[in-house]
Design a protein around this motif. Sequence first.
Motif, PDB file in Angstrom:
ATOM      1  N   TRP A   5       0.809  -1.214   0.000  1.00  0.00           N
ATOM      2  CA  TRP A   5       0.000   0.000   0.000  1.00  0.00           C
ATOM      3  C   TRP A   5       0.839   1.260   0.000  1.00  0.00           C
ATOM      4  O   TRP A   5       0.464   2.272  -0.554  1.00  0.00           O
ATOM      5  CB  TRP A   5      -0.889   0.023   1.247  1.00  0.00           C
ATOM      6  CG  TRP A   5      -2.084  -0.841   1.114  1.00  0.00           C
ATOM      7  CD1 TRP A   5      -2.139  -2.185   1.299  1.00  0.00           C
ATOM      8  CD2 TRP A   5      -3.384  -0.433   0.738  1.00  0.00           C
ATOM      9  NE1 TRP A   5      -3.398  -2.644   1.074  1.00  0.00           N
ATOM     10  CE2 TRP A   5      -4.195  -1.579   0.733  1.00  0.00           C
ATOM     11  CE3 TRP A   5      -3.958   0.785   0.427  1.00  0.00           C
ATOM     12  CZ2 TRP A   5      -5.540  -1.529   0.423  1.00  0.00           C
ATOM     13  CZ3 TRP A   5      -5.299   0.829   0.122  1.00  0.00           C
ATOM     14  CH2 TRP A   5      -6.074  -0.317   0.115  1.00  0.00           C
ATOM     15  N   PHE A   6       1.975   1.207   0.645  1.00  0.00           N
ATOM     16  CA  PHE A   6       2.777   2.408   0.827  1.00  0.00           C
ATOM     17  C   PHE A   6       4.007   2.420  -0.072  1.00  0.00           C
ATOM     18  O   PHE A   6       5.072   2.830   0.345  1.00  0.00           O
ATOM     19  CB  PHE A   6       3.178   2.549   2.300  1.00  0.00           C
ATOM     20  CG  PHE A   6       1.986   2.646   3.200  1.00  0.00           C
ATOM     21  CD1 PHE A   6       1.208   3.789   3.206  1.00  0.00           C
ATOM     22  CD2 PHE A   6       1.625   1.590   4.014  1.00  0.00           C
ATOM     23  CE1 PHE A   6       0.094   3.890   4.018  1.00  0.00           C
ATOM     24  CE2 PHE A   6       0.513   1.679   4.828  1.00  0.00           C
ATOM     25  CZ  PHE A   6      -0.260   2.832   4.829  1.00  0.00           C
ATOM     26  N   THR A  24       6.301   3.955  -2.532  1.00  0.00           N
ATOM     27  CA  THR A  24       6.589   5.320  -2.966  1.00  0.00           C
ATOM     28  C   THR A  24       7.894   5.323  -3.750  1.00  0.00           C
ATOM     29  O   THR A  24       8.652   4.354  -3.735  1.00  0.00           O
ATOM     30  CB  THR A  24       6.744   6.265  -1.763  1.00  0.00           C
ATOM     31  OG1 THR A  24       7.874   5.810  -0.989  1.00  0.00           O
ATOM     32  CG2 THR A  24       5.494   6.281  -0.895  1.00  0.00           C
TER      33      THR A  24
END
Length: 124
Positions: free
Chosen positions: A92-93, A95
């Motif tokens: 989900w994270f 980056t």
Amino acid sequence: MNIEKQFEFLKKYGFKFKEQTFMNVYNSYFTVHTYSFYNEDGCFTIYNLPQRGEWDYYYSKKFSTVMENLLDSKLDIYKQKSEIWSKARKTWFYTIRKELNLLAGAIKHQIEDNNEFYGIKVLI
């Protein structure tokens, strides 16, 4: 995010670093930022087109101040250790910061195993 600092370990192998900004590229108002690590054997460039959120990675035979020359061959960084990249990209994270951290680790391993990364020999 300080890319030079994140990949600073390359300097101990004799790589030089150059950050460049190219304005009005692609016949538009786009700005491209490049972060190049290079030695006599080749140049690894991290390419960022912020208006589109694009980050790409390129190899060229030598460093240049002409953007097109830096973008000689696009690299598929996700091929090596693909299971690690695949797992990371599904979180989900995920980056660009996380991607660059993973990339720095992958480059370190390539250098340790082969004395090169993405086709650029480490000159010791």
